[in-house]
Design a protein around this motif. Structure first.
Motif, mmCIF file in Angstrom:
data_model
loop_
_atom_site.group_PDB
_atom_site.id
_atom_site.type_symbol
_atom_site.label_atom_id
_atom_site.label_comp_id
_atom_site.label_asym_id
_atom_site.label_seq_id
_atom_site.Cartn_x
_atom_site.Cartn_y
_atom_site.Cartn_z
ATOM 1 N N ARG A 1 16.863 8.751 -18.919
ATOM 2 C CA ARG A 1 16.937 8.002 -20.175
ATOM 3 C C ARG A 1 15.583 7.780 -20.832
ATOM 4 O O ARG A 1 15.509 7.432 -21.996
ATOM 5 N N ARG A 2 14.490 8.003 -20.106
ATOM 6 C CA ARG A 2 13.161 7.724 -20.631
ATOM 7 C C ARG A 2 12.763 8.767 -21.673
ATOM 8 O O ARG A 2 12.875 9.968 -21.452
ATOM 9 N N VAL A 3 12.301 8.277 -22.836
ATOM 10 C CA VAL A 3 11.797 9.131 -23.910
ATOM 11 C C VAL A 3 10.350 8.741 -24.169
ATOM 12 O O VAL A 3 10.054 7.567 -24.379
ATOM 13 N N ARG A 4 9.466 9.705 -24.132
ATOM 14 C CA ARG A 4 8.037 9.418 -24.323
ATOM 15 C C ARG A 4 7.589 9.904 -25.695
ATOM 16 O O ARG A 4 7.823 11.061 -26.057
ATOM 17 N N PRO A 5 6.923 9.032 -26.456
ATOM 18 C CA PRO A 5 6.437 9.464 -27.768
ATOM 19 C C PRO A 5 5.245 10.398 -27.631
ATOM 20 O O PRO A 5 4.546 10.396 -26.615
ATOM 21 N N ALA A 6 5.007 11.196 -28.640
ATOM 22 C CA ALA A 6 3.862 12.113 -28.623
ATOM 23 C C ALA A 6 2.572 11.348 -28.914
ATOM 24 O O ALA A 6 2.564 10.386 -29.681
ATOM 25 N N GLY A 7 1.478 11.765 -28.282
ATOM 26 C CA GLY A 7 0.155 11.248 -28.611
ATOM 27 C C GLY A 7 -0.045 9.774 -28.329
ATOM 28 O O GLY A 7 0.703 9.144 -27.572
ATOM 29 N N GLU A 8 -1.080 9.222 -28.967
ATOM 30 C CA GLU A 8 -1.461 7.826 -28.789
ATOM 31 C C GLU A 8 -1.239 7.060 -30.092
ATOM 32 O O GLU A 8 -1.072 7.648 -31.170
ATOM 33 N N VAL A 9 -1.250 5.733 -29.981
ATOM 34 C CA VAL A 9 -1.119 4.892 -31.169
ATOM 35 C C VAL A 9 -2.330 5.122 -32.072
ATOM 36 O O VAL A 9 -3.472 5.015 -31.614
ATOM 37 N N PRO A 10 -2.138 5.446 -33.338
ATOM 38 C CA PRO A 10 -3.284 5.651 -34.239
ATOM 39 C C PRO A 10 -4.102 4.381 -34.409
ATOM 40 O O PRO A 10 -3.610 3.264 -34.209
ATOM 41 N N SER A 11 -5.346 4.533 -34.787
ATOM 42 C CA SER A 11 -6.200 3.387 -35.057
ATOM 43 C C SER A 11 -5.726 2.670 -36.316
ATOM 44 O O SER A 11 -5.368 3.323 -37.307
ATOM 45 N N PRO A 12 -5.716 1.335 -36.315
ATOM 46 C CA PRO A 12 -5.356 0.599 -37.535
ATOM 47 C C PRO A 12 -6.315 0.883 -38.690
ATOM 48 O O PRO A 12 -5.995 0.600 -39.844
ATOM 49 N N LEU A 13 -7.498 1.434 -38.366
ATOM 50 C CA LEU A 13 -8.465 1.768 -39.419
ATOM 51 C C LEU A 13 -8.131 3.086 -40.108
ATOM 52 O O LEU A 13 -8.668 3.377 -41.175
ATOM 53 N N SER A 14 -7.287 3.888 -39.487
ATOM 54 C CA SER A 14 -6.919 5.171 -40.090
ATOM 55 C C SER A 14 -5.434 5.421 -39.850
ATOM 56 O O SER A 14 -5.055 6.301 -39.061
ATOM 57 N N LYS A 15 -4.593 4.652 -40.512
ATOM 58 C CA LYS A 15 -3.151 4.788 -40.350
ATOM 59 C C LYS A 15 -2.662 6.090 -40.986
ATOM 60 O O LYS A 15 -3.219 6.555 -41.984
ATOM 61 N N PRO A 16 -1.616 6.667 -40.433
ATOM 62 C CA PRO A 16 -1.058 7.881 -41.031
ATOM 63 C C PRO A 16 -0.511 7.612 -42.434
ATOM 64 O O PRO A 16 -0.115 6.483 -42.755
ATOM 65 N N THR A 17 -0.487 8.623 -43.250
ATOM 66 C CA THR A 17 0.164 8.507 -44.554
ATOM 67 C C THR A 17 1.672 8.446 -44.342
ATOM 68 O O THR A 17 2.202 8.862 -43.309
ATOM 69 N N GLY A 18 2.364 7.931 -45.340
ATOM 70 C CA GLY A 18 3.815 7.858 -45.239
ATOM 71 C C GLY A 18 4.266 6.898 -44.162
ATOM 72 O O GLY A 18 3.822 5.756 -44.091
ATOM 73 N N CYS A 19 5.152 7.356 -43.301
ATOM 74 C CA CYS A 19 5.673 6.522 -42.216
ATOM 75 C C CYS A 19 4.594 6.316 -41.164
ATOM 76 O O CYS A 19 4.018 7.291 -40.664
ATOM 77 N N PRO A 20 4.303 5.069 -40.766
ATOM 78 C CA PRO A 20 3.238 4.831 -39.781
ATOM 79 C C PRO A 20 3.543 5.424 -38.404
ATOM 80 O O PRO A 20 2.627 5.659 -37.621
ATOM 81 N N PHE A 21 4.816 5.706 -38.104
ATOM 82 C CA PHE A 21 5.185 6.221 -36.784
ATOM 83 C C PHE A 21 5.314 7.746 -36.765
ATOM 84 O O PHE A 21 5.551 8.336 -35.716
ATOM 85 N N ARG A 22 5.125 8.406 -37.875
ATOM 86 C CA ARG A 22 5.475 9.824 -37.972
ATOM 87 C C ARG A 22 4.676 10.715 -37.028
ATOM 88 O O ARG A 22 5.161 11.753 -36.579
ATOM 89 N N THR A 23 3.417 10.343 -36.703
ATOM 90 C CA THR A 23 2.597 11.205 -35.845
ATOM 91 C C THR A 23 3.088 11.225 -34.404
ATOM 92 O O THR A 23 2.670 12.077 -33.626
ATOM 93 N N ARG A 24 3.981 10.314 -34.041
ATOM 94 C CA ARG A 24 4.497 10.253 -32.673
ATOM 95 C C ARG A 24 6.004 10.431 -32.615
ATOM 96 O O ARG A 24 6.589 10.386 -31.542
ATOM 97 N N CYS A 25 6.628 10.612 -33.764
ATOM 98 C CA CYS A 25 8.083 10.601 -33.849
ATOM 99 C C CYS A 25 8.662 12.001 -33.689
ATOM 100 O O CYS A 25 8.256 12.933 -34.393
ATOM 101 N N PRO A 26 9.648 12.180 -32.807
ATOM 102 C CA PRO A 26 10.272 13.499 -32.636
ATOM 103 C C PRO A 26 11.169 13.896 -33.810
ATOM 104 O O PRO A 26 11.581 15.052 -33.904
ATOM 105 N N LEU A 27 11.459 12.950 -34.705
ATOM 106 C CA LEU A 27 12.340 13.250 -35.839
ATOM 107 C C LEU A 27 11.575 13.456 -37.145
ATOM 108 O O LEU A 27 12.203 13.684 -38.187
ATOM 109 N N ALA A 28 10.250 13.392 -37.105
ATOM 110 C CA ALA A 28 9.452 13.409 -38.335
ATOM 111 C C ALA A 28 9.607 14.726 -39.095
ATOM 112 O O ALA A 28 9.679 15.806 -38.502
ATOM 113 N N THR A 29 9.645 14.609 -40.424
ATOM 114 C CA THR A 29 9.713 15.765 -41.313
ATOM 115 C C THR A 29 8.602 15.646 -42.353
ATOM 116 O O THR A 29 7.830 14.681 -42.358
#
Length: 328
Positions: free
Chosen positions: A267-295
């Motif tokens: 049942r364990r699902v592991r996200p990709a990568g590490e939590v981004p720095s709050p100083l350089s948040k991703p554009t768009g959805c803040p979770f997209r860099t770790r999300c398996p559903l991101a488009t």
């Protein structure tokens, strides 16, 4: 419907930070909106550094919001200072994570518990001894604890003193900031049950901040999930645990320990990568860099926190059919 006691709209907190590249803004809380009903225990969960404690301090006006408003019982409190805020302060209290750090080690328990009354000019000196005895009994401590210092108490006893101090003025809203995470597991259940009994007896409303999802599931009526300063999902606690709609929430829930090691691995699902720095948040959805559903849409368009089911909010473009296990 139960009346709203604490309300936040567009709440943002920004801290200036010096880096090698110069001065930058760290956005710890980013446009949060919350409604906490009177008598409710509202859970707030997320990884360390996501802004949970900062949000709790903003709701208490212990820190001034950069933008947005906080209302308590319908009254804006964000801009209150001095005497005006002191009148409201009696209704707003906090229990911190580490009772040894939050209690003045040079004061006895009696001095710690009478200090709120002195600050607010309540009760005569001769009445305070009886009030201390009442508070100690309320939190399950023996009367002789009054003349001890924090260092002479166990961790669980110190946290009970901290809780007694928080409820001394009979507040209406208490922020519990990781109140059991510094305690032994055997003591955690006792403190959690104490919080529940005090809520029933005193009519308290809680914001319960925690990273322990099992505790939140047991204690909270409604729960919000934070990621990088954003609330990404909010729902009644039973609905959130039964059918989370945001990929981040699904990943968090998959990490809850279960007795069966084989089931846990499945049942364990592991996200990709590490939590981004709050100083350089991703554009768009803040979770997209770790999300398996991101488009591609997730990179250019930030999803709004919207109602995907009655009373269930999620900030995901694909919340209606999100399933991170299927995407693996």
């Amino acid at each position: 419907m139960t009346a709203t006691l604490v309300e936040a709209d567009g709440l943002t907190k920004t801290y200036p930070v010096r880096t090698r590249a110069g001065r930058r803004d760290l956005v710890a809380v980013d446009g949060v909106a919350l409604r906490i009903a009177a008598g409710q225990t509202f859970g707030l969960v997320g990884e360390s550094g996501c802004g949970k404690s900062t949000l709790g301090r903003l709701l208490l006006n212990l820190e001034r919001a950069s933008t947005g408003t906080v209302r308590f019982d319908g009254r804006p409190i964000s801009g209150l200072t001095g005497r005006e805020m002191r009148r409201v302060r009696r209704d707003l209290q906090v229990v911190f994570q580490d009772p040894y750090a939050s209690l003045n080690r040079r004061m006895t328990v009696r001095q710690l518990l009478t200090e709120p009354f002195r600050v607010h000019g309540l009760h005569r000196e001769r009445d305070m001894r009886a009030e201390v005895a009442t508070l100690l009994d309320l939190v399950g401590l023996p009367a002789q604890s009054a003349d001890r210092y924090p260092r002479q108490l166990s961790g669980g006893q110190r946290q009970r003193v901290a809780i007694a101090r928080a409820v001394a003025l009979r507040p209406r809203f208490v922020v519990c900031d990781e109140p059991v995470s510094a305690l032994d597991v055997s003591v955690q259940a006792q403190v959690i049950n104490l919080l529940r009994s005090l809520q029933r007896e005193l009519g308290l409303t809680y914001l319960f901040i925690s990273h322990d999802l099992s505790v939140v599931r047991y204690l909270c009526d409604r729960t919000a999930v934070m990621y990088l300063g954003h609330v990404v999902e909010e729902a009644p606690t039973t609905g959130l645990f039964a059918d989370a709609r945001h990929p981040y929430t699904q990943i968090l829930l998959s990490a809850i320990p279960v007795p069966d090691p084989e089931l846990a691995a499945d049942r364990r699902v592991r996200p990709a990568g590490e939590v981004p720095s709050p100083l350089s948040k991703p554009t768009g959805c803040p979770f997209r860099t770790r999300c398996p559903l991101a488009t591609e849409r997730c990179a250019v368009e930030r999803p709004e926190l919207r109602e995907v089911r009655p009373g269930h909010l999620a900030a995901c473009h694909y919340a209606e059919d999100a399933d991170v296990r299927r995407a693996q």
